[in-house]
Every structure is written in C-alpha cells, then in structure tokens.
Motif scaffolding. Structure first.
Motif, mmCIF file in Angstrom:
data_model
loop_
_atom_site.group_PDB
_atom_site.id
_atom_site.type_symbol
_atom_site.label_atom_id
_atom_site.label_comp_id
_atom_site.label_asym_id
_atom_site.label_seq_id
_atom_site.Cartn_x
_atom_site.Cartn_y
_atom_site.Cartn_z
ATOM 1 N N MET A 1 35.372 30.952 16.446
ATOM 2 C CA MET A 1 35.414 29.502 16.399
ATOM 3 C C MET A 1 36.702 29.026 17.068
ATOM 4 S SD MET A 1 35.801 27.182 12.994
ATOM 5 C CE MET A 1 34.940 25.648 13.031
ATOM 6 N N LYS A 2 36.588 28.048 17.933
ATOM 7 C CA LYS A 2 37.745 27.451 18.594
ATOM 8 C C LYS A 2 38.222 26.256 17.778
ATOM 9 C CE LYS A 2 36.297 28.752 23.208
ATOM 10 N NZ LYS A 2 35.970 28.277 24.556
ATOM 11 N N VAL A 3 39.555 26.159 17.621
ATOM 12 C CA VAL A 3 40.151 25.080 16.828
ATOM 13 C C VAL A 3 41.329 24.486 17.596
ATOM 14 C CG1 VAL A 3 41.479 24.584 14.724
ATOM 15 C CG2 VAL A 3 39.447 26.021 14.597
ATOM 16 N N HIS A 4 41.446 23.174 17.524
ATOM 17 C CA HIS A 4 42.601 22.438 18.025
ATOM 18 C C HIS A 4 43.223 21.760 16.810
ATOM 19 C CE1 HIS A 4 44.618 19.612 21.024
ATOM 20 N NE2 HIS A 4 44.945 19.139 19.832
ATOM 21 N N VAL A 5 44.523 21.983 16.579
ATOM 22 C CA VAL A 5 45.212 21.377 15.438
ATOM 23 C C VAL A 5 46.022 20.181 15.927
ATOM 24 C CG1 VAL A 5 46.937 21.720 13.631
ATOM 25 C CG2 VAL A 5 45.308 23.545 14.152
ATOM 26 N N ASP A 6 45.819 19.039 15.287
ATOM 27 C CA ASP A 6 46.605 17.826 15.529
ATOM 28 C C ASP A 6 47.418 17.602 14.263
ATOM 29 O OD1 ASP A 6 47.074 15.400 17.291
ATOM 30 O OD2 ASP A 6 46.448 14.436 15.427
ATOM 31 N N THR A 7 48.741 17.657 14.347
ATOM 32 C CA THR A 7 49.586 17.754 13.164
ATOM 33 C C THR A 7 50.849 16.903 13.255
ATOM 34 O OG1 THR A 7 50.900 19.347 11.876
ATOM 35 C CG2 THR A 7 50.604 19.854 14.182
ATOM 36 N N ASP A 8 51.395 16.568 12.096
ATOM 37 C CA ASP A 8 52.714 15.936 12.045
ATOM 38 C C ASP A 8 53.749 16.975 11.594
ATOM 39 O OD1 ASP A 8 51.808 16.043 9.405
ATOM 40 O OD2 ASP A 8 52.456 14.026 8.900
ATOM 41 N N PHE A 9 53.629 18.154 12.151
ATOM 42 C CA PHE A 9 54.469 19.318 11.867
ATOM 43 C C PHE A 9 55.948 18.961 11.995
ATOM 44 C CE2 PHE A 9 56.410 23.396 12.572
ATOM 45 C CZ PHE A 9 55.579 24.319 11.968
ATOM 46 N N ALA A 10 56.739 19.413 11.025
ATOM 47 C CA ALA A 10 58.193 19.223 11.141
ATOM 48 C C ALA A 10 58.941 20.149 10.207
ATOM 49 C CB ALA A 10 58.606 17.783 10.900
ATOM 50 N N GLY A 11 58.637 20.107 8.950
ATOM 51 C CA GLY A 11 59.394 20.925 8.020
ATOM 52 C C GLY A 11 58.645 21.146 6.730
ATOM 53 N N ASP A 12 57.856 20.173 6.346
ATOM 54 C CA ASP A 12 57.070 20.340 5.132
ATOM 55 C C ASP A 12 56.165 21.557 5.300
ATOM 56 O OD1 ASP A 12 58.265 18.047 4.245
ATOM 57 O OD2 ASP A 12 56.582 16.761 4.754
ATOM 58 N N THR A 13 56.028 22.339 4.265
ATOM 59 C CA THR A 13 55.320 23.609 4.370
ATOM 60 C C THR A 13 53.810 23.464 4.504
ATOM 61 O OG1 THR A 13 55.309 23.779 1.964
ATOM 62 C CG2 THR A 13 57.113 24.867 3.153
ATOM 63 N N ASP A 14 53.244 22.306 4.183
ATOM 64 C CA ASP A 14 51.788 22.183 4.242
ATOM 65 C C ASP A 14 51.253 22.387 5.659
ATOM 66 O OD1 ASP A 14 52.970 19.730 4.984
ATOM 67 O OD2 ASP A 14 51.284 18.547 4.262
ATOM 68 N N HIS A 108 36.081 19.471 25.129
ATOM 69 C CA HIS A 108 35.193 19.972 26.185
ATOM 70 C C HIS A 108 35.047 21.493 26.147
ATOM 71 C CE1 HIS A 108 34.239 16.192 27.992
ATOM 72 N NE2 HIS A 108 35.501 15.902 28.209
ATOM 73 N N ALA A 109 36.065 22.179 25.606
ATOM 74 C CA ALA A 109 36.002 23.637 25.473
ATOM 75 C C ALA A 109 35.229 24.057 24.219
ATOM 76 C CB ALA A 109 37.407 24.224 25.438
ATOM 77 N N GLY A 110 34.759 23.065 23.445
ATOM 78 C CA GLY A 110 33.969 23.361 22.251
ATOM 79 C C GLY A 110 34.785 23.570 20.996
ATOM 80 N N ALA A 111 36.035 23.137 20.999
ATOM 81 C CA ALA A 111 36.894 23.314 19.826
ATOM 82 C C ALA A 111 36.604 22.267 18.762
ATOM 83 C CB ALA A 111 38.362 23.240 20.223
ATOM 84 N N THR A 112 36.784 22.663 17.522
ATOM 85 C CA THR A 112 36.763 21.745 16.394
ATOM 86 C C THR A 112 38.173 21.192 16.243
ATOM 87 O OG1 THR A 112 35.040 23.007 15.274
ATOM 88 C CG2 THR A 112 36.412 21.569 13.891
ATOM 89 N N ILE A 113 38.290 19.881 16.117
ATOM 90 C CA ILE A 113 39.595 19.257 15.933
ATOM 91 C C ILE A 113 39.908 19.233 14.441
ATOM 92 C CG2 ILE A 113 41.017 17.201 16.305
ATOM 93 C CD1 ILE A 113 40.007 18.603 18.904
ATOM 94 N N VAL A 114 41.054 19.799 14.088
ATOM 95 C CA VAL A 114 41.527 19.785 12.704
ATOM 96 C C VAL A 114 42.757 18.885 12.679
ATOM 97 C CG1 VAL A 114 42.448 21.164 10.813
ATOM 98 C CG2 VAL A 114 40.668 22.115 12.289
ATOM 99 N N ALA A 115 42.619 17.716 12.070
ATOM 100 C CA ALA A 115 43.712 16.747 12.014
ATOM 101 C C ALA A 115 44.374 16.823 10.647
ATOM 102 C CB ALA A 115 43.186 15.345 12.282
ATOM 103 N N ILE A 116 45.669 17.139 10.644
ATOM 104 C CA ILE A 116 46.402 17.258 9.382
ATOM 105 C C ILE A 116 47.626 16.352 9.398
ATOM 106 C CG2 ILE A 116 45.547 19.527 8.725
ATOM 107 C CD1 ILE A 116 47.966 20.808 9.992
ATOM 108 N N GLY A 117 47.458 15.200 9.983
ATOM 109 C CA GLY A 117 48.496 14.180 10.044
ATOM 110 C C GLY A 117 47.793 12.853 10.231
ATOM 111 N N PRO A 118 48.540 11.808 10.527
ATOM 112 C CA PRO A 118 47.890 10.540 10.837
ATOM 113 C C PRO A 118 46.911 10.726 11.998
ATOM 114 C CG PRO A 118 50.251 10.243 10.585
ATOM 115 C CD PRO A 118 50.000 11.723 10.573
#
Length: 132
Positions: A1-14, A108-118
């Motif tokens: 499975m292809k995944v694209h992560v959209d995140t507000d990554f910075a320091g919080d461990t989640d 377009h590459a068939g990835a599922t978008i996983v959004a873990i931020g706004p």
C-alpha cells in the motif's frame, strides 16, 4: 500500500510515532510527506531529519503556513531544546504550491493520503485541482 503523510510534525511524539509506524510497516510504502502549519519550513526540516535518522530518502515539501479561514499563522512550534536538544535542524521553506504538487503526484501514484495535522494542504489541493 502506498501512503503519503501530511503532518504538522515538529516535536510532539504523536506525529513521530505515526510516521515511524508507516516506515516500519512492511506492506506500506511512504511515497512522500508534506508539512502543514509550516510558514518557515522548520517543520519539514524536523521531518527531513527524522527521515534521515530512519535511513529513508522520501520526497518532502513544506506546505501551508496560514489558515484559509483567518489568514493567520497556524499553530506554534514546540520548544526546540525540549524535543531536539542540541541537534541542529535546517529549515527548508518553499512555496506552498510545492506541497500541493507533491500531494497531487502521490494521489496520481495511487497513494492513500494520511492527514495528521490541519487539513489546509488538502483544502488547497481540492481548490487547485477540483474533481474526483
């Protein structure tokens, strides 16, 4: 499975745990990652550093830095020293359109978008490229 992560990554461990879960799943391929709430590219800098620690070379891009509804900056960065100590992290600002383009390429590459931020980058993608 292809995944694209959209995140507000910075320091919080989640977000770090979520990205690590994707990276550690043998049946999941991380195609790309974008950051949101990232006006100066610092969040993508943290994400790039984390991916390097994991030995991964994944396309990344800084995305939306401000809210679509208020125009104000989204969220604050956590204290660098608390989460990263003395590690030097290089910000990588870029045009917000780069995140939309990377999201579109993953779709377009068939990835599922996983959004873990706004969801601001996703809203920008929907506005720029309406349709199914």
């Amino acid at each position: 499975m292809k995944v694209h992560v959209d995140t507000d990554f910075a320091g919080d461990t989640d977000d770090a745990c979520a990205v690590a879960l994707v990276l550690g799943s043998p049946d999941v391929e991380l195609t790309a990652a974008t950051t949101v709430a990232d006006p100066d590219g610092m969040r993508v800098g943290y994400l790039d550093y984390f991916l390097r620690l994991a030995g991964r070379d994944v396309p990344t891009a800084a995305g939306a830095g401000s809210s679509l509804t208020t125009g104000k900056p989204i969220g604050d960065l956590p204290d660098h020293a608390t989460y990263w100590g003395t590690v030097e992290v290089t910000p990588r600002p870029g045009p917000e359109a780069a995140a939309v383009e990377l999201l579109e390429a993953s779709v377009h590459a068939g990835a599922t978008i996983v959004a873990i931020g706004p969801y601001t980058n996703l809203a920008r993608l929907a506005a720029a490229r309406p349709g199914p």
